[in-house]
Enzyme design. Structure first.
Site, PDB file in Angstrom:
ATOM      1  N   GLU A  47       0.850  -1.201   0.000  1.00 25.72           N
ATOM      2  CA  GLU A  47       0.000   0.000   0.000  1.00 25.72           C
ATOM      3  C   GLU A  47       0.886   1.253   0.000  1.00 25.72           C
ATOM      4  O   GLU A  47       1.950   1.263   0.634  1.00 25.72           O
ATOM      5  CB  GLU A  47      -0.844  -0.025   1.300  1.00 25.72           C
ATOM      6  CG  GLU A  47      -1.716   1.201   1.512  1.00 25.72           C
ATOM      7  CD  GLU A  47      -2.442   1.189   2.874  1.00 25.72           C
ATOM      8  OE1 GLU A  47      -1.891   0.638   3.863  1.00 25.72           O
ATOM      9  OE2 GLU A  47      -3.556   1.730   2.939  1.00 25.72           O
ATOM     10  N   LYS A 127      -9.466   1.811  -2.411  1.00 27.11           N
ATOM     11  CA  LYS A 127      -9.750   1.281  -1.070  1.00 27.11           C
ATOM     12  C   LYS A 127     -11.137   1.690  -0.565  1.00 27.11           C
ATOM     13  O   LYS A 127     -11.489   2.877  -0.587  1.00 27.11           O
ATOM     14  CB  LYS A 127      -8.662   1.781  -0.109  1.00 27.11           C
ATOM     15  CG  LYS A 127      -8.710   1.211   1.297  1.00 27.11           C
ATOM     16  CD  LYS A 127      -7.467   1.664   2.062  1.00 27.11           C
ATOM     17  CE  LYS A 127      -7.354   1.109   3.455  1.00 27.11           C
ATOM     18  NZ  LYS A 127      -6.090   1.532   4.116  1.00 27.11           N
ATOM     19  N   CYS A 172      -5.018  -3.071   2.625  1.00 27.66           N
ATOM     20  CA  CYS A 172      -4.773  -2.980   4.066  1.00 27.66           C
ATOM     21  C   CYS A 172      -6.010  -3.242   4.927  1.00 27.66           C
ATOM     22  O   CYS A 172      -6.393  -4.378   5.114  1.00 27.66           O
ATOM     23  CB  CYS A 172      -4.130  -1.637   4.406  1.00 27.66           C
ATOM     24  SG  CYS A 172      -3.376  -1.702   6.045  1.00 27.66           S
TER      25      CYS A 172
HETATM   26  N1  CDV Z   1      -3.371   1.354   6.369  1.00 36.39           N
HETATM   27  C1  CDV Z   1      -4.301   0.710   7.093  1.00 36.39           C
HETATM   28  O1  CDV Z   1      -5.397   0.482   6.615  1.00 36.39           O
HETATM   29  N2  CDV Z   1      -3.965   0.373   8.339  1.00 36.39           N
HETATM   30  C2  CDV Z   1      -4.862  -0.226   9.276  1.00 36.39           C
HETATM   31  C3  CDV Z   1      -4.467   0.150  10.679  1.00 36.39           C
HETATM   32  C4  CDV Z   1      -4.682   1.584  10.901  1.00 36.39           C
HETATM   33  C5  CDV Z   1      -5.232  -0.604  11.699  1.00 36.39           C
HETATM   34  C6  CDV Z   1      -4.888  -1.740   9.191  1.00 36.39           C
HETATM   35  O2  CDV Z   1      -5.980  -2.293   9.178  1.00 36.39           O
HETATM   36  O3  CDV Z   1      -3.835  -2.369   9.189  1.00 36.39           O
END
Ligand code: CDV
Length: 309
Positions: A47, A127, A172
């Site tokens: 990401e 996202k 993510c």
């Molecule tokens: N970049 C992210 O989406 N990070 C989130 C953190 C903030 C919890 C994740 O789910 O890994």
């Protein structure tokens, strides 16, 4: 016809804010070369691979953050990576901050693309599950301002025919939501590529780094198994602008097992041969969505944003 793809999870160490874009791209080219030398067909980057994870910092004037976003993809800084992909006949997936102007208004997304072996963009994802907050929280050791810097993605969860299979992406925090995998699972996905940037500490909760790594793996392994798909999860890791990010990049088989993983928190690839035909039995037999799902009993899933009683 065999459908074995050799895939590299191309983990990156930190990209500190002082690092010029071209230097970052040249690190990525090193990883792509390594993957090609290992006979890979595809490499997956993290990401926001081209910049520091800037949502950890508050800029009161949003326009001052414009340099963190890519206005075109590819652009002059990133073109060498695309050229290398074409030269070495290897595809890649890349996460970056996207800025676009539509109807006279600027839109900002946390995006990921798939580039084919001819160096052409084959698919894009924006996202959907943005974590964090939109307000500045001066008492927190670092910010998570994704809701300030990005809009919720408007492309849904596309699954495209590429690399001899059905391929999708997410980013993510998306990996923590069963809906992400299921939306793609219902479209027959066989390979999900995702990048992540996850601090080893949660500034708002007592959680050990081990627990956070366990949870990261748990959701990706469950998503892979329950949808009978490969999942490639790739970290930006190490100490970036003072914040420690978890590594643990891995490739997960449709049976839920991790089949390759990185060892450290710097630039490193983990490679596995992924036979997309290994997805078929789970899809046809073990789960068979067509036969065994009971959508007539799931209406609450769409109806409610809160808890279902
Ligand atoms: N970049 C992210 O989406 N990070 C989130 C953190 C903030 C919890 C994740 O789910 O890994």
């Amino acid at each position: 016809m065999t459908r074995v793809l050799r895939i590299a999870a191309a983990q990156m160490g930190p990209v500190n804010s002082a690092e010029p874009r071209r230097a970052t791209v040249s690190r990525m080219m090193g990883l792509l070369d390594q993957a090609a030398d290992d006979g890979c067909n595809l490499a997956v980057f993290p990401e926001l691979a081209l910049t520091t994870f800037f949502p950890r910092t508050y800029l009161a004037d949003l326009h001052k953050a414009d340099d963190f976003y890519e206005h075109d993809m590819p652009n002059a800084d990133v073109q060498p990576l695309f050229d290398l992909a074409r030269r070495r006949h290897i595809g890649f997936s890349l996460g970056y901050a996207e800025i676009t102007t539509e109807g006279g208004a600027k839109h900002r997304y946390n995006s990921q693309i798939l580039v084919d072996r001819d160096g052409l963009v084959a698919a894009k994802y924006r996202k959907v599950h943005l974590p964090g907050h939109a307000d500045y929280r001066p008492d927190d050791p670092f910010q998570n301002l994704e809701k300030y810097y990005f809009e919720v993605g408007d492309l849904g969860f596309p699954v495209v025919n590429a690399f001899d299979g059905q391929v999708g992406m997410c980013i993510c925090n998306d990996r923590r939501w069963p809906e992400t995998y299921r939306m793609m699972g219902l479209k027959g996905v066989e390979l999900i590529m995702l990048g992540y940037t996850t601090p080893i500490h949660n500034p708002r909760a007592e959680q050990s780094p081990e627990l956070r790594m366990f949870q990261s793996r748990l959701c990706m392994q469950a998503g892979a198994y329950q949808n009978s798909t490969f999942v490639v999860g790739v970290a930006k890791a190490g100490r970036e602008d003072g914040v420690d990010l978890m590594g643990g990049s891995c490739i997960i088989h449709p049976n839920g097992r991790v089949i390759a993983e990185t060892k450290g928190v710097d630039d490193e690839i983990a490679v596995a041969d992924c036979d997309l035909d290994d997805c078929l039995n789970g899809k046809a037999e073990e789960f068979n969505f067509e036969r065994n799902r009971r959508p007539e009993l799931y209406d609450g899933l769409l109806a409610s944003h809160g808890s279902i009683r």
